[in-house]
Motif scaffolding. Structure first.
Motif, PDB file in Angstrom:
ATOM      1  N   GLU A   7     -30.978  39.138 -54.171  1.00  0.00           N
ATOM      2  CA  GLU A   7     -31.076  38.344 -55.401  1.00  0.00           C
ATOM      3  C   GLU A   7     -29.869  38.506 -56.324  1.00  0.00           C
ATOM      4  OE1 GLU A   7     -32.880  35.781 -56.666  1.00  0.00           O
ATOM      5  OE2 GLU A   7     -33.684  35.760 -54.650  1.00  0.00           O
ATOM      6  N   PRO A   8     -29.426  39.752 -56.610  1.00  0.00           N
ATOM      7  CA  PRO A   8     -28.261  39.855 -57.507  1.00  0.00           C
ATOM      8  C   PRO A   8     -27.020  39.161 -56.938  1.00  0.00           C
ATOM      9  CG  PRO A   8     -29.316  41.998 -57.264  1.00  0.00           C
ATOM     10  CD  PRO A   8     -29.966  41.074 -56.287  1.00  0.00           C
ATOM     11  N   VAL A  12     -24.758  35.721 -58.280  1.00  0.00           N
ATOM     12  CA  VAL A  12     -23.299  35.692 -58.392  1.00  0.00           C
ATOM     13  C   VAL A  12     -22.736  34.533 -57.570  1.00  0.00           C
ATOM     14  CG1 VAL A  12     -21.167  36.932 -57.816  1.00  0.00           C
ATOM     15  CG2 VAL A  12     -23.066  38.148 -58.903  1.00  0.00           C
ATOM     16  N   VAL A  13     -23.198  34.396 -56.340  1.00  0.00           N
ATOM     17  CA  VAL A  13     -22.709  33.344 -55.456  1.00  0.00           C
ATOM     18  C   VAL A  13     -23.057  31.966 -56.016  1.00  0.00           C
ATOM     19  CG1 VAL A  13     -23.015  32.329 -53.155  1.00  0.00           C
ATOM     20  CG2 VAL A  13     -22.717  34.791 -53.393  1.00  0.00           C
ATOM     21  N   ASN A  86     -28.930  28.176 -50.426  1.00  0.00           N
ATOM     22  CA  ASN A  86     -30.046  28.309 -51.374  1.00  0.00           C
ATOM     23  C   ASN A  86     -31.214  27.383 -51.070  1.00  0.00           C
ATOM     24  OD1 ASN A  86     -28.697  30.277 -52.811  1.00  0.00           O
ATOM     25  ND2 ASN A  86     -27.993  28.892 -54.410  1.00  0.00           N
ATOM     26  N   ASN A  87     -30.924  26.208 -50.473  1.00  0.00           N
ATOM     27  CA  ASN A  87     -31.956  25.183 -50.331  1.00  0.00           C
ATOM     28  C   ASN A  87     -32.248  24.749 -48.899  1.00  0.00           C
ATOM     29  OD1 ASN A  87     -32.275  24.577 -53.318  1.00  0.00           O
ATOM     30  ND2 ASN A  87     -30.086  24.246 -53.025  1.00  0.00           N
ATOM     31  N   GLY A  88     -31.405  25.167 -47.978  1.00  0.00           N
ATOM     32  CA  GLY A  88     -31.589  24.757 -46.590  1.00  0.00           C
ATOM     33  C   GLY A  88     -31.186  23.319 -46.330  1.00  0.00           C
ATOM     34  N   LYS A  89     -30.578  22.682 -47.313  1.00  0.00           N
ATOM     35  CA  LYS A  89     -30.100  21.304 -47.160  1.00  0.00           C
ATOM     36  C   LYS A  89     -29.100  20.995 -48.265  1.00  0.00           C
ATOM     37  CE  LYS A  89     -33.797  19.242 -49.920  1.00  0.00           C
ATOM     38  NZ  LYS A  89     -34.830  18.205 -49.975  1.00  0.00           N
ATOM     39  N   GLN A 155     -34.964  26.884 -63.435  1.00  0.00           N
ATOM     40  CA  GLN A 155     -35.719  27.434 -62.300  1.00  0.00           C
ATOM     41  C   GLN A 155     -35.718  28.957 -62.332  1.00  0.00           C
ATOM     42  OE1 GLN A 155     -33.862  25.735 -58.856  1.00  0.00           O
ATOM     43  NE2 GLN A 155     -34.914  23.758 -59.062  1.00  0.00           N
ATOM     44  N   MET A 156     -34.595  29.539 -62.681  1.00  0.00           N
ATOM     45  CA  MET A 156     -34.483  30.998 -62.755  1.00  0.00           C
ATOM     46  C   MET A 156     -35.354  31.558 -63.872  1.00  0.00           C
ATOM     47  SD  MET A 156     -30.424  31.529 -61.995  1.00  0.00           S
ATOM     48  CE  MET A 156     -30.444  33.312 -61.878  1.00  0.00           C
ATOM     49  N   SER A 157     -35.404  30.845 -65.013  1.00  0.00           N
ATOM     50  CA  SER A 157     -36.209  31.337 -66.122  1.00  0.00           C
ATOM     51  C   SER A 157     -37.707  31.215 -65.826  1.00  0.00           C
ATOM     52  CB  SER A 157     -35.856  30.597 -67.418  1.00  0.00           C
ATOM     53  OG  SER A 157     -36.263  29.254 -67.358  1.00  0.00           O
ATOM     54  N   LYS A 158     -38.105  30.186 -65.074  1.00  0.00           N
ATOM     55  CA  LYS A 158     -39.498  30.028 -64.687  1.00  0.00           C
ATOM     56  C   LYS A 158     -39.923  31.095 -63.682  1.00  0.00           C
ATOM     57  CE  LYS A 158     -39.770  25.076 -65.548  1.00  0.00           C
ATOM     58  NZ  LYS A 158     -39.845  23.742 -64.933  1.00  0.00           N
ATOM     59  N   ALA A 159     -38.977  31.465 -62.812  1.00  0.00           N
ATOM     60  CA  ALA A 159     -39.276  32.462 -61.772  1.00  0.00           C
ATOM     61  C   ALA A 159     -39.350  33.866 -62.357  1.00  0.00           C
ATOM     62  CB  ALA A 159     -38.216  32.401 -60.680  1.00  0.00           C
ATOM     63  N   ALA A 160     -38.693  34.081 -63.485  1.00  0.00           N
ATOM     64  CA  ALA A 160     -38.657  35.450 -64.079  1.00  0.00           C
ATOM     65  C   ALA A 160     -39.897  35.799 -64.851  1.00  0.00           C
ATOM     66  CB  ALA A 160     -37.452  35.565 -65.001  1.00  0.00           C
TER      67      ALA A 160
END
Length: 160
Positions: A7-8, A12-13, A86-89, A155-160
């Motif tokens: 994840e970290p 970065v990537v 990240n998404n597979g597509k 999306q990151m804020s919802k996942a946190a």
């Protein structure tokens, strides 16, 4: 096939591409400035012309253009790689199409360098025109990139 990364490192990537491309946009603007300064040598005389020549804008512009081409290609490949990882597509939309178009425009612009060195006026006009178009598309692509970054942050804020 997706590549699993921690994840970290994934964070970065994910943000490396937008940061690289924003820096590349600033580089493009500066390269345009150096090209404009180099072009001024043709219409300037006397001491001002000597000063412009001494600053070696021709070499600086050429070197910045080369770096720009490398960063543009690396950015396009990197952006597609991160999206796919990240998404597979890939998402075929304005941002991707503009990015591929930018690589094409950068290649055309760079390919004109030998003709510019031979003093071909049509190549100079084409080079300038292509680069003005490139900058316009690049600004537009940057705006579409900001929208993508905002979605990723949401999306990151919802996942946190």
């Amino acid at each position: 096939m997706t590549i699993a990364i921690t994840e970290p490192l994934k964070t970065v990537v994910t943000f490396a591409h937008p940061i690289l491309m924003l820096l590349t946009l600033f580089l493009a603007i500066y390269a345009g400035y150096t090209g404009w300064q180099y072009r001024r040598i043709r219409s300037t005389e006397g001491e001002e012309k000597k000063i412009l020549i001494s600053k070696r804008y021709n070499l600086l512009h050429h070197n910045l253009g080369s770096i720009f081409l490398v960063l543009m290609v690396a950015g396009a490949i990197g952006g597609m790689a991160v999206t796919y990882s990240n998404n597979g597509k890939l998402f075929v939309g304005a941002h991707l199409i503009a990015g591929l178009g930018l690589v094409f425009l950068a290649a055309i612009s760079t390919a004109l360098a030998p003709l510019l060195q031979k003093g071909k006026d049509w190549a100079r006009i084409t080079h300038i025109s292509v680069n003005v178009l490139l900058l316009g598309v690049f600004v537009w692509q940057t705006l579409t990139g900001f929208e993508i970054v905002q979605r990723i942050l949401e999306q990151m804020s919802k996942a946190a």
